[in-house]
Design a protein around this motif. Structure first.
Motif, PDB file in Angstrom:
ATOM      1  N   PRO A 298      64.020 -15.607  -9.540  1.00 43.35           N
ATOM      2  CA  PRO A 298      65.150 -16.026  -8.698  1.00 43.35           C
ATOM      3  C   PRO A 298      66.180 -14.905  -8.547  1.00 43.35           C
ATOM      4  O   PRO A 298      66.363 -14.088  -9.452  1.00 43.35           O
ATOM      5  N   TYR A 299      66.858 -14.895  -7.390  1.00 47.72           N
ATOM      6  CA  TYR A 299      67.926 -13.928  -7.163  1.00 47.72           C
ATOM      7  C   TYR A 299      69.241 -14.405  -7.786  1.00 47.72           C
ATOM      8  O   TYR A 299      70.028 -13.594  -8.277  1.00 47.72           O
ATOM      9  N   GLU A 300      69.478 -15.711  -7.740  1.00 46.57           N
ATOM     10  CA  GLU A 300      70.751 -16.265  -8.194  1.00 46.57           C
ATOM     11  C   GLU A 300      70.544 -17.167  -9.407  1.00 46.57           C
ATOM     12  O   GLU A 300      69.453 -17.679  -9.639  1.00 46.57           O
TER      13      GLU A 300
ATOM     14  N   GLN B  98      67.087 -22.603 -22.513  1.00 46.98           N
ATOM     15  CA  GLN B  98      67.455 -21.363 -21.841  1.00 46.98           C
ATOM     16  C   GLN B  98      67.351 -21.556 -20.337  1.00 46.98           C
ATOM     17  O   GLN B  98      66.484 -22.295 -19.854  1.00 46.98           O
ATOM     18  N   GLU B  99      68.214 -20.893 -19.608  1.00 48.76           N
ATOM     19  CA  GLU B  99      68.152 -20.971 -18.154  1.00 48.76           C
ATOM     20  C   GLU B  99      66.950 -20.196 -17.625  1.00 48.76           C
ATOM     21  O   GLU B  99      66.307 -19.431 -18.356  1.00 48.76           O
ATOM     22  N   LEU B 100      66.641 -20.404 -16.367  1.00 48.93           N
ATOM     23  CA  LEU B 100      65.623 -19.588 -15.725  1.00 48.93           C
ATOM     24  C   LEU B 100      66.130 -18.145 -15.619  1.00 48.93           C
ATOM     25  O   LEU B 100      67.287 -17.912 -15.257  1.00 48.93           O
ATOM     26  N   PRO B 101      65.302 -17.164 -15.957  1.00 50.50           N
ATOM     27  CA  PRO B 101      65.737 -15.770 -15.791  1.00 50.50           C
ATOM     28  C   PRO B 101      65.992 -15.484 -14.314  1.00 50.50           C
ATOM     29  O   PRO B 101      65.283 -15.977 -13.441  1.00 50.50           O
ATOM     30  N   PHE B 102      67.022 -14.674 -14.021  1.00 51.94           N
ATOM     31  CA  PHE B 102      67.379 -14.439 -12.623  1.00 51.94           C
ATOM     32  C   PHE B 102      68.088 -13.098 -12.491  1.00 51.94           C
ATOM     33  O   PHE B 102      68.548 -12.495 -13.472  1.00 51.94           O
TER      34      PHE B 102
ATOM     35  N   ALA C  34      70.285  -0.826  -9.390  1.00 54.40           N
ATOM     36  CA  ALA C  34      70.432  -1.716 -10.543  1.00 54.40           C
ATOM     37  C   ALA C  34      71.378  -2.878 -10.301  1.00 54.40           C
ATOM     38  O   ALA C  34      71.346  -3.862 -11.039  1.00 54.40           O
ATOM     39  N   GLY C  35      72.212  -2.815  -9.275  1.00 58.71           N
ATOM     40  CA  GLY C  35      73.158  -3.896  -9.017  1.00 58.71           C
ATOM     41  C   GLY C  35      72.643  -4.969  -8.086  1.00 58.71           C
ATOM     42  O   GLY C  35      73.354  -5.945  -7.826  1.00 58.71           O
ATOM     43  N   SER C  36      71.408  -4.831  -7.586  1.00 53.68           N
ATOM     44  CA  SER C  36      70.893  -5.775  -6.582  1.00 53.68           C
ATOM     45  C   SER C  36      69.470  -6.198  -6.913  1.00 53.68           C
ATOM     46  O   SER C  36      68.566  -5.364  -6.961  1.00 53.68           O
ATOM     47  N   ALA C  37      69.262  -7.495  -7.112  1.00 52.79           N
ATOM     48  CA  ALA C  37      67.928  -8.004  -7.402  1.00 52.79           C
ATOM     49  C   ALA C  37      66.981  -7.783  -6.222  1.00 52.79           C
ATOM     50  O   ALA C  37      65.823  -7.407  -6.396  1.00 52.79           O
ATOM     51  N   ARG C  38      67.459  -8.011  -4.994  1.00 53.59           N
ATOM     52  CA  ARG C  38      66.584  -7.879  -3.834  1.00 53.59           C
ATOM     53  C   ARG C  38      66.180  -6.415  -3.610  1.00 53.59           C
ATOM     54  O   ARG C  38      65.048  -6.119  -3.259  1.00 53.59           O
ATOM     55  N   LYS C  39      67.106  -5.488  -3.824  1.00 53.47           N
ATOM     56  CA  LYS C  39      66.754  -4.074  -3.650  1.00 53.47           C
ATOM     57  C   LYS C  39      65.756  -3.618  -4.710  1.00 53.47           C
ATOM     58  O   LYS C  39      64.851  -2.833  -4.423  1.00 53.47           O
TER      59      LYS C  39
ATOM     60  N   THR D 266      64.706 -15.693   0.248  1.00 53.84           N
ATOM     61  CA  THR D 266      65.357 -16.769  -0.498  1.00 53.84           C
ATOM     62  C   THR D 266      66.877 -16.722  -0.297  1.00 53.84           C
ATOM     63  O   THR D 266      67.492 -15.665  -0.429  1.00 53.84           O
ATOM     64  N   GLY D 267      67.452 -17.876   0.027  1.00 54.61           N
ATOM     65  CA  GLY D 267      68.904 -17.965   0.171  1.00 54.61           C
ATOM     66  C   GLY D 267      69.395 -17.850   1.597  1.00 54.61           C
ATOM     67  O   GLY D 267      70.596 -18.007   1.848  1.00 54.61           O
ATOM     68  N   PHE D 268      68.497 -17.589   2.558  1.00 52.45           N
ATOM     69  CA  PHE D 268      68.899 -17.472   3.959  1.00 52.45           C
ATOM     70  C   PHE D 268      68.436 -18.701   4.734  1.00 52.45           C
ATOM     71  O   PHE D 268      67.255 -19.060   4.684  1.00 52.45           O
TER      72      PHE D 268
END
Length: 364
Positions: free
Chosen positions: A98-100, A135-139, A267-272, A303-305
């Motif tokens: 997941p991204y978020e 634990q939450e889902l890793p994201f 490193a600051g963006s999951a999608r990148k 995802t998310g759009f």
């Protein structure tokens, strides 16, 4: 008769050049040789002016753009080396997390790509107080960075068991994050994602319309944590972990190389990060031009759009950021999707890999 005009050495300012000037003083051809020192000083001054202008330009950039600009300049100045190599499992380059952040009561997440699906189930870990902690889902980007770090350490150490405590803080700093603890610190956030990854279970499904196959495994088989005595850092802190044998054996055959400097740029963006990993996977496989439709791209990265045009605009922007770091990347967005062309690994700043030749029976 006029006496010779005194030589003006005020233009020579650097200490090493001044020392050289004094050694030459009084010697033959002093004025001529001193002029060469002035020329060297002028060249240095020009180089410093250019460097200072670049530094001002970098300082004026937003953080993420600055990271990309620095890494691109590094690639131009220093060819990639084996020391830049890190690894990630190729399956994770195809189907991402997941991204978020998902609510804690959301216990499963599915990501599809073509005829492959990755299903992530959240889990629990045992705490030092003897209780199971959900634990939450890793994201997000931190989970992806951790997976790269763990895969890289397993490949480097040639072992499924990894000593986390000795490498984790240095890894967080290497990625450009501070290593502050506490409830809001970056190090604590990374460790929370590590806990989530340690607890989760993965299922990979493939199908072809006639048959289907499901592979289930826990990436991490054993995980040791301890609870910090520091009141400001009461999170569970990892010590060691062991990949499951299935995960480790699969990693040995499907470890995909990436450049750690490029990873830091995104490193600051999951999608990148997903785009970078995915492009590396795709370019490694193709030997002829490949077209990928917008529908497939949305399935992979959308995802998310809720609106396709918003996704297309965002993907074009983020691919542009990838190209800032890799200007020779053989990709082109069109009205119909994305075109890829085969390319050497160096377009993604990967050093040439030595290919080991298998010995024939007569050579064994």
């Amino acid at each position: 008769m006029n006496s010779p005009k005194p030589f003006d050495d005020s233009k020579i300012r650097d200490a090493d050049l001044r020392e050289e000037l004094e050694r030459l003083r009084g010697g033959p051809m002093f004025t001529t040789l001193a002029q060469t020192l002035i020329s060297r000083q002028e060249r240095r001054d020009q180089e410093r002016a250019v460097a200072e202008a670049k530094a001002r330009e970098l300082d004026a950039m937003p953080r993420e753009q600055r990271r990309r600009a620095i890494v691109r300049q590094q690639f131009e100045d220093e060819p990639p080396t084996v020391g830049d190599l890190r690894h990630i499992h190729s399956v994770l380059a195809v189907c991402g997390l997941p991204y978020e952040r998902q609510p804690l009561d959301v216990r499963r997440y599915e990501r599809r790509q073509g005829s492959m699906s990755l299903l992530v189930n959240a889990g629990e870990i045992m705490t030092p107080s003897g209780k199971w902690a959900p634990q939450e889902l890793p994201f997000g980007p931190k989970a992806r960075l951790i997976l790269m770090h763990l895969c890289s350490q397993a490949v480097l150490q040639n072992s499924p068991t990894i000593e986390i405590a000795e490498t984790f803080t240095a890894f967080v700093r290497e990625m450009g994050f501070n290593d502050s603890g506490g409830s809001r610190g970056a190090l604590t956030a990374f460790k929370q994602q590590l806990n989530a990854l340690a607890a989760c279970e993965l299922k990979i499904g493939t199908w072809n319309g006639t048959t289907a196959k499901t592979k289930s495994f826990k990436p991490i088989d054993e995980f040791e944590v301890w609870l910090s005595n520091n009141p400001g850092q009461r999170s569970l802190w990892p010590s060691t972990l062991t990949f499951s044998q299935d995960m480790y054996e699969s990693l040995k055959h499907h470890a995909m190389p990436v450049n750690v400097r490029a990873v830091k740029a995104f490193a600051g963006s999951a999608r990148k990060l997903d785009l970078y990993f995915w492009l590396g996977y795709r370019l490694h496989l193709i030997d002829k031009p490949l077209h990928i439709s917008w529908k497939a791209l949305a399935e992979q990265f959308g995802t998310g759009f809720s609106r396709q045009r918003d996704f297309q605009r965002k993907l074009a922007e983020e691919l542009g950021h990838i190209e800032e770091v890799f200007p020779k990347l053989p990709i082109k967005l069109t009205e119909d999707g994305l075109n890829l062309r085969p390319a050497d690994p160096n377009v993604l700043a990967l050093p040439a890999q030595k290919v080991s030749k298998k010995k024939t029976p007569s050579q064994k």
